[in-house]
Design an enzyme around this catalytic site. Sequence first.
Site, mmCIF file in Angstrom:
data_model
loop_
_atom_site.group_PDB
_atom_site.id
_atom_site.type_symbol
_atom_site.label_atom_id
_atom_site.label_comp_id
_atom_site.label_asym_id
_atom_site.label_seq_id
_atom_site.Cartn_x
_atom_site.Cartn_y
_atom_site.Cartn_z
ATOM 1 N N LYS A 283 9.645 -6.297 12.927
ATOM 2 C CA LYS A 283 10.377 -6.504 14.191
ATOM 3 C C LYS A 283 9.696 -7.576 15.017
ATOM 4 O O LYS A 283 8.496 -7.858 14.821
ATOM 5 C CB LYS A 283 10.478 -5.212 15.003
ATOM 6 N N ASP B 246 6.704 2.850 17.823
ATOM 7 C CA ASP B 246 7.670 1.889 17.270
ATOM 8 C C ASP B 246 8.448 2.429 16.069
ATOM 9 O O ASP B 246 9.381 1.783 15.594
ATOM 10 C CB ASP B 246 6.947 0.608 16.821
HETATM 11 P P1 ATP Z 1 0.772 -1.690 16.363
HETATM 12 O O1 ATP Z 1 1.234 -2.435 17.563
HETATM 13 O O2 ATP Z 1 1.454 -0.361 16.189
HETATM 14 O O3 ATP Z 1 -0.729 -1.615 16.241
HETATM 15 P P2 ATP Z 1 1.080 -3.924 14.550
HETATM 16 O O4 ATP Z 1 2.372 -4.431 14.089
HETATM 17 O O5 ATP Z 1 0.338 -4.802 15.507
HETATM 18 O O6 ATP Z 1 1.338 -2.496 15.120
HETATM 19 P P3 ATP Z 1 0.326 -2.933 11.962
HETATM 20 O O7 ATP Z 1 0.524 -3.952 10.907
HETATM 21 O O8 ATP Z 1 1.288 -1.819 12.040
HETATM 22 O O9 ATP Z 1 0.132 -3.663 13.356
HETATM 23 O O10 ATP Z 1 -1.161 -2.353 11.766
HETATM 24 C C1 ATP Z 1 -1.888 -1.713 12.789
HETATM 25 C C2 ATP Z 1 -3.010 -0.870 12.183
HETATM 26 O O11 ATP Z 1 -2.438 0.267 11.553
HETATM 27 C C3 ATP Z 1 -3.803 -1.584 11.099
HETATM 28 O O12 ATP Z 1 -5.061 -1.894 11.604
HETATM 29 C C4 ATP Z 1 -3.918 -0.609 9.952
HETATM 30 O O13 ATP Z 1 -5.269 -0.242 9.724
HETATM 31 C C5 ATP Z 1 -3.169 0.636 10.392
HETATM 32 N N1 ATP Z 1 -2.168 1.094 9.406
HETATM 33 C C6 ATP Z 1 -1.905 2.353 9.087
HETATM 34 N N2 ATP Z 1 -0.910 2.428 8.182
HETATM 35 C C7 ATP Z 1 -0.512 1.182 7.919
HETATM 36 C C8 ATP Z 1 0.488 0.628 7.079
HETATM 37 N N3 ATP Z 1 1.274 1.374 6.318
HETATM 38 N N4 ATP Z 1 0.620 -0.699 7.090
HETATM 39 C C9 ATP Z 1 -0.159 -1.462 7.884
HETATM 40 N N5 ATP Z 1 -1.124 -0.989 8.675
HETATM 41 C C10 ATP Z 1 -1.313 0.325 8.707
#
Ligand code: ATP
Length: 303
Positions: A23, A149
């Site tokens: 997203k 989210d």
């Molecule tokens: P958020 O704002 O929720 O932190 P984001 O989009 O910035 O989301 P993500 O790629 O979702 O970041 O990753 C955030 C953290 O979640 C990572 O540091 C990772 O260690 C952890 N994590 C847990 N499960 C997953 C997954 N299935 N895929 C990616 N990261 C994951």
Amino acid sequence: MNKSLPQESCPKNKIISIKAYAKVNLFLAVLNKRKDNFHNLNTLFGRIDLADRIILRSLPANEIKVVCAHGSVPEDESNLCFKAAKLLQQRCKCNCGVEIKIDKRIPVGAGLGGGSSDAAATLIGLNKLWRLNLNQKKLANLAKKIGSDVAFFMYGLSFAQGLSRGEKIRKLPQLVKLRLWFILVVPEIHVSTPLIYRKFDELLGLTKPVCNVKILNSALRKDGPFAVKSLLFNSLEAVTTRIYPEVKLVKKMLSDLGLESILMSGSGPAVFGLVSSRKEAVTLGEKLRGQKMPWQIFVTRTI
Ligand code: ATP
């Protein structure tokens, strides 16, 4: 949800493969900090065609196993897919097991919601694999417990408004036909979302939104993508750019290439620029790649 699924009725050697889309936030206003330490938000989500693939394979015992080759994604119980599977087992008193393989394409910790989307895909896929027959509302309620989210990804919508922590989803039927093209740039920085919110509180917000989702929604619908350049807004952008100046550099490079509608997504560092067509995005992508910066560059659209 008091269903009981004994192990003998669990599927054997069944595989389900499902796409987990990313997203962007076209608008993200952080409204206030709540007593539970979360923040109230008003956001406009756009789902894009950059996606992970989640492959669910039934296991004979009630074991949950996560497999992911990406070094920054945990394979233990902290993985959001693991949490989704565990929650389903507990809520549905289900004894079935699963191996969850994550083919990671969405940059991690980039503000693109990859982990949340993986969790949503796991909920949707396991509902089928384990034949739980939960309806969308029940699944969405479980999604909220995993992360703010996750709920957005449960509805298969291209656009939606997120309220409360972002988990309260309002559909935007006026935008069903809208398709936006982006050039998406992700610098090689891993941003911690909790850190950005902490700094946001310390710096007392830094900037105030100039509009709201309603105005942006209406502008997109009536005047099209290019009427919205002054309406795109992200409360967290000023905070992330202070800590990671590279985000500012990405924005400047996109601006130097002639783009006007540029915004950081979520807590960053991913930055998107709104373009008029796939062709324009491809041309810009080639120019950006020529700069040889350590950035991932994607041509993507809402889906
Ligand atoms: P958020 O704002 O929720 O932190 P984001 O989009 O910035 O989301 P993500 O790629 O979702 O970041 O990753 C955030 C953290 O979640 C990572 O540091 C990772 O260690 C952890 N994590 C847990 N499960 C997953 C997954 N299935 N895929 C990616 N990261 C994951």
